[in-house]
Each structure stands twice: as C-alpha cells, then as structure tokens.
Design a protein around this motif. Sequence first.
Motif, mmCIF file in Angstrom:
data_model
loop_
_atom_site.group_PDB
_atom_site.id
_atom_site.type_symbol
_atom_site.label_atom_id
_atom_site.label_comp_id
_atom_site.label_asym_id
_atom_site.label_seq_id
_atom_site.Cartn_x
_atom_site.Cartn_y
_atom_site.Cartn_z
ATOM 1 N N PRO A 107 -11.614 2.174 -3.700
ATOM 2 C CA PRO A 107 -10.605 2.122 -4.765
ATOM 3 C C PRO A 107 -9.501 3.212 -3.825
ATOM 4 C CG PRO A 107 -11.572 2.370 -6.564
ATOM 5 C CD PRO A 107 -12.781 2.374 -5.306
ATOM 6 N N LYS A 110 -9.040 1.965 0.119
ATOM 7 C CA LYS A 110 -8.852 1.541 0.504
ATOM 8 C C LYS A 110 -7.431 1.524 0.092
ATOM 9 C CE LYS A 110 -8.914 -4.136 -1.211
ATOM 10 N NZ LYS A 110 -7.344 -4.446 -1.001
ATOM 11 N N ALA A 111 -6.735 2.038 -0.790
ATOM 12 C CA ALA A 111 -5.499 2.097 -1.101
ATOM 13 C C ALA A 111 -4.987 2.760 0.185
ATOM 14 C CB ALA A 111 -5.317 2.994 -2.341
ATOM 15 N N HIS A 112 -5.702 3.601 0.693
ATOM 16 C CA HIS A 112 -5.013 4.580 1.832
ATOM 17 C C HIS A 112 -4.927 3.661 2.743
ATOM 18 C CE1 HIS A 112 -4.256 8.224 4.670
ATOM 19 N NE2 HIS A 112 -5.734 7.092 5.845
ATOM 20 N N ASP A 114 -5.004 0.478 2.806
ATOM 21 C CA ASP A 114 -3.649 -0.470 2.779
ATOM 22 C C ASP A 114 -2.802 -0.071 3.545
ATOM 23 O OD1 ASP A 114 -5.548 -2.590 2.205
ATOM 24 O OD2 ASP A 114 -4.894 -2.615 -0.070
#
Length: 235
Positions: A107, A110-112, A114
């Motif tokens: 998580p 992946k957020a970084h 994105d």
Amino acid sequence: MSLERVVFVHGSGRFGAAAWPKQHGLSLDFDCLYLRRHGFDAEAEPLATDHDRDQEIVAEALGAGGHVVAHAEGAVPAMLLAVERPDLVGSLTLIEPACLSLTAGLPATKAHIDLMAPLVAERHAMSDGDFLREFLRRGSIAEEAEEPVGGVGRNAARLRLQSPPWEAPLSIVPGVPTLVLTGGWEPLYEEVAQYLAGTGAIHRVVPGGHRPHDTPEGAALIRAFLRSTGEQAAA
C-alpha cells in the motif's frame, strides 16, 4: 593486522564523506571509504543514474571484500552488488532504503509510485527548477531538504536525472547479514524494512527522520553491527 574495509554509499543528497558526519569516527576501527556515486560531483555536470557503474564503484572500493553501509537510493546498487557478488559483501547496513521495486505492490509504496510516476514520466520536458518544485509539492520523501553539495541548482539538475528506484531490478540478498535502520517517520520506508525483515534482515527503528544514522543511537547500532558481523566472519 589490517582493518576491515567498510564502504559507505550515499543517497540522493549529500555525497562522499559529507553524507556520513557521524560515521567518521569508525575510521579508528575500520578502513572506511566514503564513495561518490556515478554523476555526483561538486563541479562536473550531473549525470543520469547508472546502476551498473555504481555497482562497479562499490566493488572497486571493496577490493577483496568488506562491509557496505548504504543510505536511501544508495541501497539500490548496494543490494544489486550483494546479489551479484556475495563473496565481496560481508554485511549490508541499509538505512531508510529506497528499495521500492521490492514492495511495489504494497500500500504505501504503491501510493507513492502512483503519485510520483506521472511526474517522472514528464521530467525530461521540464526545467530542473520546475521539476524540483513539483517533486517537493507532491510530498516527496527524498533528500532534497538536505543542504546540497554544489548548490541548489546542481542538486535539482541531478535529481531530475535520477531514475525512479521502483524500476530497479532488485531481488532479496540470500546469506548476507543485513541490518535495516529506519527513522519510524515514513510508512514507505517502514514497509520496505518490514519486507526485508521478512527475508531475514534485522530491523531497528531509531527516531531521527530520514537520517537516523546521524543520531547517537543509530551510529551506535551501525558500529555494533559492523563489529559483530566482522567477529562472526573471523570466527
């Protein structure tokens, strides 16, 4: 009796001995070399990331073998070399390692990715200053907040040329004693550290932001780990 070699690999901000102010005292007990990665120079023009050349720089510094201490993006070539040449790397100390390709599906990483990937895709069409401003606006956790070596403009140019760490072809390092040191402030780094701990690394958290090795506790942990792994190898 010759001292054991320890090679220090910096991240994206300070480089050379300037990146390791609290580790200079290790030179009393170890043969310490403070490297400059490819493209990092106070006077020459910045160059794009070259992981192969960085591995060569680390391998050349290790000589017949020794320990590697790496910070942030510097952990990428350190791990790559340990996989290719485990005979050279007696131990790895990874500080806030930006080994994001290992955790790309988790998580926080992946957020970084994105958030930052669209900016990275446009970087060659941007000026150095515009890229740096947008990089910081998006809440990057990189080392641009550090006092740059060679001036802000040169640091911005170098940053824009760096390849994103989530694209590095990393894999775990079997059989090499590894310490992962994090500051406990950024979930992204804790996620990477927990992943590495799941593969056998020792993970320690020392409050100190992105540079926990600058704290007395962090510096002491690094010294103790180097000493213990050196004694184990000798035994």
